[in-house]
Design an enzyme around this catalytic site. Structure first.
Site, mmCIF file in Angstrom:
data_model
loop_
_atom_site.group_PDB
_atom_site.id
_atom_site.type_symbol
_atom_site.label_atom_id
_atom_site.label_comp_id
_atom_site.label_asym_id
_atom_site.label_seq_id
_atom_site.Cartn_x
_atom_site.Cartn_y
_atom_site.Cartn_z
ATOM 1 N N ASP A 437 0.844 -1.178 0.000
ATOM 2 C CA ASP A 437 0.000 0.000 0.000
ATOM 3 C C ASP A 437 0.890 1.242 0.000
ATOM 4 O O ASP A 437 1.844 1.341 0.787
ATOM 5 C CB ASP A 437 -0.908 0.006 1.238
ATOM 6 C CG ASP A 437 -1.970 1.095 1.157
ATOM 7 O OD1 ASP A 437 -3.025 0.838 0.577
ATOM 8 O OD2 ASP A 437 -1.717 2.203 1.662
ATOM 9 N N ILE A 438 0.585 2.174 -0.922
ATOM 10 C CA ILE A 438 1.358 3.423 -0.993
ATOM 11 C C ILE A 438 1.058 4.258 0.246
ATOM 12 O O ILE A 438 -0.107 4.505 0.578
ATOM 13 C CB ILE A 438 1.005 4.206 -2.274
ATOM 14 C CG1 ILE A 438 1.329 3.366 -3.518
ATOM 15 C CG2 ILE A 438 1.748 5.534 -2.304
ATOM 16 C CD1 ILE A 438 0.863 3.999 -4.807
ATOM 17 N N GLU A 480 -4.702 2.442 -4.259
ATOM 18 C CA GLU A 480 -3.252 2.447 -4.107
ATOM 19 C C GLU A 480 -2.732 1.150 -3.501
ATOM 20 O O GLU A 480 -1.592 1.081 -3.047
ATOM 21 C CB GLU A 480 -2.817 3.638 -3.225
ATOM 22 C CG GLU A 480 -3.271 3.538 -1.763
ATOM 23 C CD GLU A 480 -4.653 4.104 -1.514
ATOM 24 O OE1 GLU A 480 -4.945 4.464 -0.373
ATOM 25 O OE2 GLU A 480 -5.450 4.197 -2.477
#
Length: 556
Positions: A437-438, A480
């Site tokens: 996950d960004i 994301e």
């Protein structure tokens, strides 16, 4: 013969079922070894924390030479009094203090296993699930180096460090005979421990003997040494007081089994035998080996039953020979009185034959006309098919990939993951899964706009793709969030790759000059993709909660 083919197919299905059960046991043991290695390696050297934990658990020596504690997490600790002050043993128990939930999950998944336990060979100690009063099971001076598990996997008999099964032995908990599946645990090239699972024999083979195709059929299982594991008419005699039991052997079965060359059967793996007993009764015997446990499953059927079915089919075939589509003419002398009747009959037959010929000619002409028409239609269809294939190829690509990044979408990733899992069940090699996950992606969108946010997602996809193998599955899971499945990759290898990806992203700069970081959760994949995703997601949450830009494994 169809009967033999049916028996062969049934045995193949039974072997597949047995292999699946054995695979689940092996995968659980490998998982425990991996978890143990991680916990032993990652638990910091903190003598004070270990000492506080020992005191908190209330370990104390009793008058029988045991060190015990209150029941917690359904774990049983066997801690000989002579090792009470061993710092290394205390630290290992401390490192494994939270493994109870993992053992509970394995016990629930495998079903019917009686005991899961870790044996510390250096201190003759053990940790087991579920909780039992250890004093009622083994003496305080019990030596694990003399037990079945160690004798099955020690370095002298198992230099390959594989999972091995013990010979059948008595389960004093009431489950009859059990076999122990064990995996050695090495540290710095030293065998310091063993993880074992006690499995009742009936929990492995279950209904393999009772399920038959023919009433006269008999199924049974023997091991590579010729000992009968299960037979519908043979019962193993167990004497718990003397600690002994009596297993029948193939030689004692007679009926031709006493003359079998087991080494040849094992080498052939499967085949068909024709056996004769002392009274001259013949039977057909189908056999197939069961990989991973050194068993042979047999299915027998009296030869008379098979050939009686064959004779009935042959008789039925001869009875239908006279039923022709057209009757034959009568071409022998029948006398003047029957001549008119016979001539009329023969004329009828000839008319029927003529009409039959005309119908065949008309059918041939229709077939030819249809062939010409079909060729023209096939030409048109081929042109349309080529255009449809081009369109379908384009649609399939859109249905399987993420439109922004070009990598797999969530739906196609789940489909391919199931296919990978089927292969994993056959080759018994573990796989791993990464959830990524960004970090602070919303803040990137808010500060730079959604176009730059898309640029960040594309840059991440290109960077990660360059680090993966062709066999790895990489998908955008939503927004994301990304996921990677690594076939035939253990947890250690997955953690190494995850850290490499994290560093690559940390050093990455998009074409617009934006930098960002990534958090990653890692889990091993066993028998369910959704379950592995859930575990990896929990690890991802841990990485986020500990400051982001980190890699965290799921350890149960």
């Amino acid at each position: 013969m169809k009967e033999i083919k049916s028996l062969q197919l049934q045995l193949e299905r039974k072997v597949l079922i047995l292999s699946h059960r054995i695979h689940d046991i092996f995968a659980s043991l490998e998982h425990l070894n991996t978890i143990t290695d991680i916990l032993f390696t990652m638990t910091p050297e903190d003598p004070q924390a270990v000492s506080d934990w020992v005191q908190q658990r209330g370990f104390q020596a009793d008058d029988q030479g045991y060190v015990t504690s209150a029941q917690e997490d359904a774990l049983t600790y066997q801690w000989p009094a002579r090792s009470f002050h061993s710092e290394s043993l205390a630290r290992r128990y401390y490192a494994l203090r939270n493994i109870g939930s993992v053992l509970n999950d394995i016990s629930a998944k495998l079903d019917e296993v009686t005991f899961i336990y870790y044996q510390d060979l250096e201190h003759s100690a053990s940790l087991a699930y579920p909780y039992r009063d250890i004093r009622s099971m083994i003496p305080a001076d019990f030596n694990w180096l003399e037990y079945f598990s160690y004798l099955s996997v020690n370095a002298d008999v198992n230099p390959q460090r594989e999972i091995r099964w013990s010979p059948p032995n008595i389960d004093y908990g009431g489950e009859g005979l059990i076999s122990i599946a064990s995996i050695p645990y090495y540290q710095d090239e030293r065998l310091i421990g063993i993880w074992s699972i006690d499995v009742p024999l009936h929990a492995i083979h279950k209904n393999c003997v009772l399920d038959t195709i023919f009433p006269e059929q008999v199924n049974f299982i023997a091991d590579y040494n010729g000992r009968i594991i299960t037979h519908p008419s043979v019962e193993t005699e167990i004497d718990k007081e003397k600690g002994s039991f009596c297993q029948l052997t193939l030689e004692q079965l007679q009926g031709g089994f006493d003359e079998l060359d087991l080494a040849e059967l094992i080498a052939q793996q499967k085949g068909v035998l024709h056996l004769t007993d002392d009274q001259g009764n013949r039977q057909i015997c189908i056999y197939q080996t069961v990989p991973g446990i050194n068993w042979i499953i047999f299915a027998t059927l009296p030869e008379d039953v098979v050939f009686e079915n064959v004779r009935a089919k042959i008789a039925k075939a001869f009875n239908t020979i006279n039923h022709q589509p057209l009757p034959d003419v009568i071409d022998f002398d029948v006398g003047d009185e029957m001549r008119l009747l016979v001539d009329s009959y023969n004329d009828m037959v000839k008319v029927l034959a003529f009409n039959q010929k005309k119908r065949e000619q008309a059918q041939q002409q229709a077939f030819e006309a249809q062939r010409v028409l079909n060729e023209e239609l096939e030409k048109q269809v081929a042109e349309r098919t080529e255009e449809l294939q081009r369109l379908n190829s384009e649609l399939a690509k859109q249905a399987q990939t993420d439109s922004l990044t070009g990598i797999l979408n969530r739906r196609h990733f789940m489909y391919l993951s199931d296919e990978v899992l089927k292969i994993q069940r056959r080759n018994t090699k573990a796989s791993s899964l990464l959830m990524m996950d960004i970090d602070d992606f919303k803040a990137i969108n808010d500060e730079y706009g959604h176009d730059i946010g898309d640029e960040v997602i594309v840059s991440l996809s290109e960077c990660v793709s360059s680090s993966l193998r062709d066999s790895d599955l990489f998908a955008r899971f939503g927004g994301e969030e990304f996921v990677i499945l690594l076939p035939e990759t253990r947890l250690h290898g997955a953690l190494t790759l995850a850290e490499k990806i994290r560093k690559s992203i940390e050093q990455l700069q998009t074409s617009s000059g934006v930098t960002f970081t990534l958090s990653i959760g890692v889990s091993e994949l066993f028998s369910d993709v959704e379950d592995a995703i859930s575990r990896a997601d929990k690890a991802l949450y841990l990485a986020k909660s500990e400051g982001k830009n980190q890699v965290a494994p799921y350890v149960g």
